[in-house]
Design an enzyme around this catalytic site. Sequence first.
Site, PDB file in Angstrom:
ATOM      1  CD  GLU A  98      -2.955   0.756   2.394  1.00 40.36           C
ATOM      2  OE1 GLU A  98      -4.001   1.404   2.377  1.00 40.36           O
ATOM      3  OE2 GLU A  98      -2.651  -0.014   3.316  1.00 40.36           O
ATOM      4  CG  ASP A  99       1.652   2.871   3.175  1.00 45.28           C
ATOM      5  OD1 ASP A  99       0.668   3.280   2.533  1.00 45.28           O
ATOM      6  OD2 ASP A  99       1.611   2.607   4.390  1.00 45.28           O
TER       7      ASP A  99
END
Length: 149
Positions: free
Chosen positions: A76-77
């Site tokens: 996600e990051d």
Amino acid sequence: MMRQYELVERVRAYDPEVDEDRLNRAYVFTVQMHGTQKRASGDPYFSHPVEVAGLMTELKMDEDTIITALLHDTVEDTLTSIEDIENRFGPEVARLVDGVTKLSKIEAQTEDERAAENLRKFLLAISDDIRVLLVKLADRLHNMRTLHF
């Protein structure tokens, strides 16, 4: 923040057969992938997945779950893909990380969409693998403990 050797020792205390090299590789991978990212507190971002992994050791979770906790925010990051996770840590960890990532995506919707999708994802996560939900709950718990920043 828990150091690498402390995490390995915690897991080894209840699972003497743990693959220490694999745990070490996951720890180093999350540190490298999150790089210079910072939390609101100013702490390095990687401290969060390390603490989530620590929460999983308190529950005496298996090696794949600990590694999933370490990697739960990488897709996600960072520029990491599920395929990267699978190639480095195997299909089981990739499946678990993907499940946690999908639960995280619920937050970007309207309130009504989120409520319906949240219930659907929750039921799917429970029916598929309870470890996904446990990592997500530990993620939320650590975030709540650090809300003052």
